[in-house]
Write a protein that holds these residues in place. Sequence first.
Motif: not given
Length: 111
Positions: A33-44, A64-80
């Motif tokens: 429930q809070s992963l997407y909002q937390s990703l900017p801080a968690l990504l580094p 939730r597992g599939a969405r979380g992995a996808s959100q994380y991978q999308d954030a990685l891709d967006a950050a290069g």
Amino acid sequence: MTKQAGVDFLIVDLRRIDWENACVRTSINLPAQSLYQSLPALLPVLSKVPLVIFYCQSCSTISRGARGASQYQDALDAAGITTSHGRILTGGIKGWIADYGEDETLTVKLK
């Protein structure tokens, strides 16, 4: 060569309170429930680990597992960032318990 949790891989439990029944040893709990909002801080922090494995109850294609992995991978891709990848734990905790539930070196049961 043995892989080391937190260095070579990280396991993320996306369940909210049901993680208390059993979880993968060495996993961290980041509720979906809070992963997407937390990703900017968690990504580094998370992106320092080559493989980040997400799981929920069963890890179906719309879970939730599939969405979380996808959100994380999308954030990685967006950050290069190409040095880390998001994946799911096939079968989720249900599959893990079926395979490793009695092995206390791999599974933590709190109840």
